[in-house]
Structures are given as structure tokens and as C-alpha cells.
Design an enzyme around this catalytic site. Structure first.
Site, short mmCIF file in Angstrom:
data_model
loop_
_atom_site.label_atom_id
_atom_site.label_comp_id
_atom_site.label_asym_id
_atom_site.label_seq_id
_atom_site.Cartn_x
_atom_site.Cartn_y
_atom_site.Cartn_z
N CYS A 72 -70.34 1.61 28.02
CA CYS A 72 -71.50 1.43 26.89
C CYS A 72 -71.02 2.01 25.61
O CYS A 72 -69.40 2.33 25.35
CB CYS A 72 -72.81 1.87 27.32
N ALA A 73 -71.68 2.34 24.74
CA ALA A 73 -71.12 3.09 23.51
C ALA A 73 -70.62 4.46 23.81
O ALA A 73 -69.49 4.76 23.30
CB ALA A 73 -72.21 2.93 22.54
#
Length: 326
Positions: free
Chosen positions: A92-93
Site C-alpha cells: 500500500c502506501a
């Protein structure tokens, strides 16, 4: 120290954030062939050109995001990548919440473990992993559902979506849209029940016990019964039975009002009320949504097994012809 975080076990499953994608040498050394991106940020497609397959699940890292609906697809993607002989990176981020949730869902289904066990396992690879509160609740529900391959057909998931819709409507000060109201007796296949609630005036069955929502001290206490005596003693502190929407309530609940009263469909006596915005029971517990029958307007009756399995409001079978003249 490893440049990318490998989930412990005998498979090549990795977890990370956006920066992990720039560690080209480490990714190549790990034989990463499949990448699962769990985020809504614009992605530079050049970062994914070295990989055979790339899947994107566009969700934000917020409590009310529905990531549960994607678990079957992300599980299949991860398993297909591992079965192909390559390595799988889930990112994800920051490599903390969304990616961890998807890896945990996979581990739960693969090894039949709890969310807590899955989180402990993932943290051995990446100690900062911490799904947000909403995602943790979704993982818990996923576990309660026994990690099905199709969550959308599961009654528990459908009910969860319905309650999310109710909460969204409440936040907007509105009633749920008519087509999104879930009438529980139209979905539950197990019709077994301990007792039923009848209109005190006309004796029309209104609900059976499996549709009641437990709250506070509202759990009924089963007692000895007679034919016309309630089978369950009323809870002392609660004046209401809270229950799921039932099909006989449809004409009232689909009007789009935020609150109103419920009438017996046979004699039209006022038997209860509803408030989509919630209401406080006499036992002080707040119920949301609040769909209730008043204890003073209904009776609890334990019935025979054959009668209890008959859906509320349906007629009993006619007597056998040979017995009609007896």
C-alpha cells in the site's frame, strides 16, 4: 537487514510500501512476479513493467472503507502468484494498514487462523503493521464467516452491508432507501426458534425469537408454559423487544420516514415503533437502528416444534378430512 519484508513461511510472500517498488534489485532477487497494490494513489505504471501480473484494489485507509468485499479476489491473486512459482508483493502506501489487512486475510483463509494470529505472523516480517480499526473488524467478521470464497452471498456480509447503509443514512438524517432495507425473514433459511411473539389483541404471530436482537438485560428467561401463558418471562428492565426488519413491516418501513409506529397487519393495533436514527431503551441502552415491539402489546409464547418452524403470519395446515367431523 533484508531490503524487502518477507512473510515467514515456506512461500515467497512479501509486504511493503511504495518505496519497496523502487528496490529493483531486491525485487528481482526475490523473484517477484505478481504485485498487489492496495491504494487509491495515482500509480506510475513504469514501476510495474518488470512484473508478470499487477492487481490494483482502489481503497483508502479509512475505517469505513469496504475492503472485506475484495478478500476473495486478493486471496486468489496471491495464491495464483505463489502457485506459478514466483513471488508475490502486497503493498500500500506505507506498508502498514491496507497491505497488512490483505495479507492477513490470505493467511486466515490459508491456515484457518484468527485475525490476532495473522497479525502476529505479519508483524514478524514488518513490525509496523497495524490495520485500522475498521479493517480489523472486517477481518473479525471474515473469520466469523469462515473465510468463504464468495463473501457477497453470505448472510452475515449482507447484514453488515445493510447496517453500514443504515449508519450512512443516519449520518445524513434520512431513512435507508427502500431497496436497501434487509427484511431478515426473507433471507434466513433456518426457521428454528424457541418462542414467538404474538399480537396481544388478535394473537397474530409477529416474530420468532431468532429475529430478536439481544441488548442489555433483554435476554429472555425460558420458563414453564401453558397453552395460553407466555413461555418466556419478560426482562425486568426492558419495555421493548428489538428485532430485525420483517416482511410484514415493509409497507411502513419503505415509506422513507425516519421514525413511526408499527401496526399489527391483522387487527391494526399499535404494537411497536421504529426509529432509523436510533432510540434509547428503558434499560438505558441505545439501539441503532431501533425497530421494536412493545412488551405491553405482545405475548411471548412457546409453541410446538411444527408451529415454530412455520413462518410468522402463515396459516396452519387445515385439519385432515377424516377428522373434520369428529
Amino acid at each position: 537487514m533484508a531490503l524487502i519484508d518477507r512473510v515467514p513461511g515456506d512461500v515467497n510472500l512479501y509486504i511493503g510500501g511504495m518505496f519497496t517498488l523502487r528496490r529493483r534489485d531486491a525485487l528481482q532477487q526475490a523473484n517477484i512476479t505478481h504485485v498487489l497494490s492496495v491504494l487509491r494513489l495515482p500509480l506510475d505504471q513504469n514501476l510495474f513493467s518488470p512484473f508478470k501480473q499487477h492487481m490494483v484494489v482502489e481503497v483508502d485507509d479509512v475505517d469505513d472503507e469496504n475492503l472485506l468485499e475484495h478478500f476473495p479476489a486478493t486471496n486468489r491473486f496471491i495464491q495464483n502468484g505463489l502457485d506459478s512459482g514466483g513471488g508475490v508483493l502486497v503493498h500500500c502506501a506505507m506498508g502498514k494498514s491496507r497491505s497488512a489487512t490483505c495479507v492477513m486475510a490470505y493467511l486466515m483463509q490459508k491456515h484457518n487462523i484468527s485475525p490476532a494470529q495473522a497479525l502476529s505472523h505479519v508483524r514478524q516480517a514488518r513490525s509496523i503493521c497495524e490495520p485500522n480499526e475498521g479493517f480489523m473488524k472486517q477481518l473479525e467478521l471474515y473469520g466469523q464467516m469462515q473465510m468463504p470464497d464468495n463473501v457477497e452471498d453470505t448472510p452475515a456480509y449482507q447484514r453488515w452491508v445493510y447496517l453500514r447503509e443504515v449508519e450512512l443514512s443516519r449520518a445524513c438524517g434520512q431513512a435507508p432507501e427502500a431497496e436497501k432495507i434487509r427484511f431478515e425473514d426473507e433471507h434466513v433459511t433456518d426457521a428454528s426458534a424457541d418462542f414467538e411473539l404474538r399480537c396481544r389483541k388478535c394473537r397474530r404471530p409477529l416474530a420468532t425469537s431468532q429475529y430478536l436482537i439481544s441488548h442489555g438485560s433483554a435476554t429472555p428467561v425460558i420458563e414453564e408454559e401453558t397453552e395460553e401463558t407466555p413461555a418466556v418471562s419478560p426482562s425486568r428492565n426492558c419495555a421493548h423487544y428489538f428485532l430485525d426488519p420483517l416482511s410484514w413491516m415493509r409497507p411502513e418501513l419503505e415509506q422513507g420516514k425516519t421514525e413511526g409506529r408499527l401496526e399489527c397487519p391483522k387487527c391494526h393495533t399499535n404494537v411497536g415503533k421504529y426509529a432509523w436514527q436510533g432510540m434509547q431503551c428503558s434499560c438505558s441502552e441505545w439501539m441503532l437502528p431501533a425497530i421494536s415491539l412493545a412488551k405491553g402489546r405482545v405475548d411471548e409464547v412457546r409453541k410446538s416444534v411444527a408451529e415454530i418452524r412455520r413462518p410468522p403470519g402463515t396459516a396452519a395446515a387445515p385439519p385432515h378430512p377424516s377428522r373434520q367431523n369428529l
